[in-house]
Design an enzyme around this catalytic site. Sequence first.
Site, PDB file in Angstrom:
ATOM      1  CG  HIS A 160      -2.081 -13.840  -7.227  1.00 60.17           C
ATOM      2  ND1 HIS A 160      -2.945 -13.627  -6.184  1.00 60.17           N
ATOM      3  CD2 HIS A 160      -2.314 -15.110  -7.635  1.00 60.17           C
ATOM      4  CE1 HIS A 160      -3.662 -14.709  -5.984  1.00 60.17           C
ATOM      5  NE2 HIS A 160      -3.289 -15.634  -6.836  1.00 60.17           N
ATOM      6  CG  HIS A 162      -9.063  -7.045  -1.393  1.00 59.22           C
ATOM      7  ND1 HIS A 162      -9.996  -7.760  -2.109  1.00 59.22           N
ATOM      8  CD2 HIS A 162      -8.045  -7.899  -1.127  1.00 59.22           C
ATOM      9  CE1 HIS A 162      -9.557  -8.999  -2.259  1.00 59.22           C
ATOM     10  NE2 HIS A 162      -8.373  -9.106  -1.674  1.00 59.22           N
ATOM     11  CG  ASP A 190      -0.734  -8.975   1.025  1.00 61.05           C
ATOM     12  OD1 ASP A 190      -0.425 -10.040   1.571  1.00 61.05           O
ATOM     13  OD2 ASP A 190      -1.133  -8.894  -0.144  1.00 61.05           O
TER      14      ASP A 190
HETATM   15  N1  ACO Z   1      -3.548   3.859  -1.888  1.00 60.33           N
HETATM   16  C1  ACO Z   1      -4.085   5.018  -2.328  1.00 60.33           C
HETATM   17  N2  ACO Z   1      -5.202   5.108  -3.073  1.00 60.33           N
HETATM   18  C2  ACO Z   1      -5.790   3.944  -3.418  1.00 60.33           C
HETATM   19  C3  ACO Z   1      -5.299   2.692  -2.987  1.00 60.33           C
HETATM   20  C4  ACO Z   1      -4.134   2.670  -2.191  1.00 60.33           C
HETATM   21  N3  ACO Z   1      -3.631   1.514  -1.749  1.00 60.33           N
HETATM   22  N4  ACO Z   1      -6.100   1.703  -3.464  1.00 60.33           N
HETATM   23  C5  ACO Z   1      -7.066   2.321  -4.167  1.00 60.33           C
HETATM   24  N5  ACO Z   1      -6.878   3.679  -4.126  1.00 60.33           N
HETATM   25  C6  ACO Z   1      -7.758   4.705  -4.696  1.00 60.33           C
HETATM   26  C7  ACO Z   1      -7.688   4.735  -6.217  1.00 60.33           C
HETATM   27  O1  ACO Z   1      -6.714   5.659  -6.654  1.00 60.33           O
HETATM   28  C8  ACO Z   1      -9.089   5.162  -6.560  1.00 60.33           C
HETATM   29  O2  ACO Z   1      -9.219   6.537  -6.311  1.00 60.33           O
HETATM   30  P1  ACO Z   1     -10.108   7.473  -7.300  1.00 60.33           P
HETATM   31  O3  ACO Z   1     -11.492   6.866  -7.262  1.00 60.33           O
HETATM   32  O4  ACO Z   1     -10.027   8.832  -6.704  1.00 60.33           O
HETATM   33  O5  ACO Z   1      -9.440   7.365  -8.635  1.00 60.33           O
HETATM   34  C9  ACO Z   1      -9.955   4.460  -5.522  1.00 60.33           C
HETATM   35  O6  ACO Z   1      -9.097   4.291  -4.383  1.00 60.33           O
HETATM   36  C10 ACO Z   1     -10.498   3.088  -5.963  1.00 60.33           C
HETATM   37  O7  ACO Z   1      -9.414   2.260  -6.287  1.00 60.33           O
HETATM   38  P2  ACO Z   1      -9.387   1.215  -7.488  1.00 60.33           P
HETATM   39  O8  ACO Z   1      -8.033   1.273  -8.134  1.00 60.33           O
HETATM   40  O9  ACO Z   1     -10.598   1.369  -8.344  1.00 60.33           O
HETATM   41  O10 ACO Z   1      -9.545  -0.144  -6.713  1.00 60.33           O
HETATM   42  P3  ACO Z   1      -9.286  -1.574  -7.328  1.00 60.33           P
HETATM   43  O11 ACO Z   1     -10.320  -2.463  -6.768  1.00 60.33           O
HETATM   44  O12 ACO Z   1      -9.117  -1.544  -8.801  1.00 60.33           O
HETATM   45  O13 ACO Z   1      -7.837  -1.946  -6.732  1.00 60.33           O
HETATM   46  C11 ACO Z   1      -6.140  -2.807  -5.384  1.00 60.33           C
HETATM   47  C12 ACO Z   1      -7.641  -2.770  -5.680  1.00 60.33           C
HETATM   48  C13 ACO Z   1      -5.341  -3.195  -6.639  1.00 60.33           C
HETATM   49  C14 ACO Z   1      -5.857  -3.879  -4.310  1.00 60.33           C
HETATM   50  C15 ACO Z   1      -5.701  -1.412  -4.871  1.00 60.33           C
HETATM   51  O14 ACO Z   1      -6.456  -1.040  -3.740  1.00 60.33           O
HETATM   52  C16 ACO Z   1      -4.210  -1.361  -4.553  1.00 60.33           C
HETATM   53  O15 ACO Z   1      -3.398  -1.184  -5.469  1.00 60.33           O
HETATM   54  N6  ACO Z   1      -3.813  -1.539  -3.263  1.00 60.33           N
HETATM   55  C17 ACO Z   1      -2.422  -1.535  -2.888  1.00 60.33           C
HETATM   56  C18 ACO Z   1      -1.773  -2.852  -3.233  1.00 60.33           C
HETATM   57  C19 ACO Z   1      -2.177  -3.963  -2.291  1.00 60.33           C
HETATM   58  O16 ACO Z   1      -2.170  -3.804  -1.066  1.00 60.33           O
HETATM   59  N7  ACO Z   1      -2.503  -5.130  -2.871  1.00 60.33           N
HETATM   60  C20 ACO Z   1      -2.864  -6.316  -2.091  1.00 60.33           C
HETATM   61  C21 ACO Z   1      -4.289  -6.701  -2.254  1.00 60.33           C
HETATM   62  S1  ACO Z   1      -4.641  -8.127  -1.216  1.00 60.33           S
HETATM   63  C22 ACO Z   1      -4.113  -9.479  -2.071  1.00 60.33           C
HETATM   64  O17 ACO Z   1      -3.951  -9.460  -3.257  1.00 60.33           O
HETATM   65  C23 ACO Z   1      -3.831 -10.765  -1.324  1.00 60.33           C
END
Ligand code: ACO
Length: 466
Positions: free
Chosen positions: A285, A324, A380
């Site tokens: 979070h 996100h 972030d």
């Molecule tokens: N880097 C590389 N690939 C990514 C990233 C990333 N940061 N985020 C998502 N993907 C890819 C996934 O592997 C997936 O690929 P696929 O379809 O080929 O398997 C696709 O993009 C969709 O991603 P999901 O995991 O389904 O997206 P979800 O909505 O579940 O996750 C999340 C969102 C957790 C924020 C993710 O994008 C992530 O881990 N980002 C990095 C961490 C981050 O910056 N978090 C802060 C969020 S803002 C906040 O909380 C205030």
Amino acid sequence: MATDQQSSTATADGGVATGSETLTVTDNRTGKTYELPIEDNTIRGLDLRQIKVDEDEFGMLSYDPAFTNTASCRSSITFIDGDAGILEHRGYSIEQLCERSTFLEVAYLLIFGELPTGPQLERWVFDITHHTYVHEDLKHLFQGFRYDAHPMGMLLAGVGALSTFYPDAKQTEDPEERYMAAVRLIAKIPTLAAFSYRHNMGFPYAYPDNDLNYSENFLSMMFKKTEAKHVPKEALSKALDVLFILHADHEQNCSTNAVRGVGSSDVDPYSAVAAGVAALYGPLHGGANEAVLRMLRRIESPDNIPDFLERVKGREEKLMGFGHRVYKNYDPRARIIQQHMDEVFEATEYNPLVEIARELEKRALDDDFFTSRKLYPNVDFYSGIIYEALEIPTNMFTVIFAIPRTAGWIAQWMEMKDDPEQKIARPRQIYTGEREREYVAIGDREGPEKIVGPPARRPKRPRRGA
Ligand code: ACO
């Protein structure tokens, strides 16, 4: 339930629309059909309860771990359209609020529903400014922590402890008590946050300065040394104020849900907000900006970006600060932070991580791997770099997030308290365990010999020089 005959029209995908705001559900176990009202594109979970095979059955539940498709409340505080990249508080866009308001004005807007008039704002700022001190006994509580205690753990304890200093806050229906709790929480959380930092540093705690505005006062309590007065540079306090606005509320996220859930027991607001601080402490979070900084340091130089992005595409790495759950477009908060970066870096020392971050963003947005997955910078991606420029250590980043989010938590707590549809939060479960077993006396019990306990200790690594 039988319904009136509706006129029907064919829909684009070959369905037939009757114009009725209902959902017809057929239970194939019994052949019975039910018509459930649709309101705001939602059906009520409780309407499923009538669906049963036998009359004496409990009735059907919906199963939604992590509430990914369940609205838990009606709320008029924050609107998000993740596909369009829109964030609004009480109908005002985050862009307008960052451009024209202060954080305390936005806190007022979140809590009371309207932007304050001049006199209302003057009173609000006065009240907050005059409640920033904490009881000296709270200082003693902080002194009891180890020198290296995580500041978020100290903040959590400090906010929870506030409830013991204001026992009248238990009267949660009393408007005066509610107002005072809102004022005290918003006023004191920067003081507790700064105390936690100074405790780690071994510095004496610095008291609030009523001549300064909200963000200036926080920076002063953090960084004041021997000087009689610490007035931070305007570019820095302004950037921090904008970051406070950007983090003030984000509808039903994990910590807000925690505040509402715990608050639904009618506990005092300090304890409910402490639950929010605990939820925010979790790395899923509140901790992503810290991970962004670690990633940028590992990349080391813009020359290494192509290799790094190849590793991301090969799933060996994650591009932290991108993507996100809600925003499938540029996070509007990331765009606003970017606009303030130049001012901050003009007023602080050059940080080579900025160059890496900008180049990384540019290359990722030029790359189909990221754009086709709708992966854009989130709030972030740049916030950690600004905090670092403000000389805030990484373990304080989540603490800084908790300061403005307190305004959102209070607004959401008040809305929950006034909502006649809300009750104590109490989800259902699907029970998967054993039933109706006969009790076995201890001497007659059989089973695996394995003793349940912590894993066997690994031999201690020898100390250096031993
Ligand atoms: N880097 C590389 N690939 C990514 C990233 C990333 N940061 N985020 C998502 N993907 C890819 C996934 O592997 C997936 O690929 P696929 O379809 O080929 O398997 C696709 O993009 C969709 O991603 P999901 O995991 O389904 O997206 P979800 O909505 O579940 O996750 C999340 C969102 C957790 C924020 C993710 O994008 C992530 O881990 N980002 C990095 C961490 C981050 O910056 N978090 C802060 C969020 S803002 C906040 O909380 C205030």
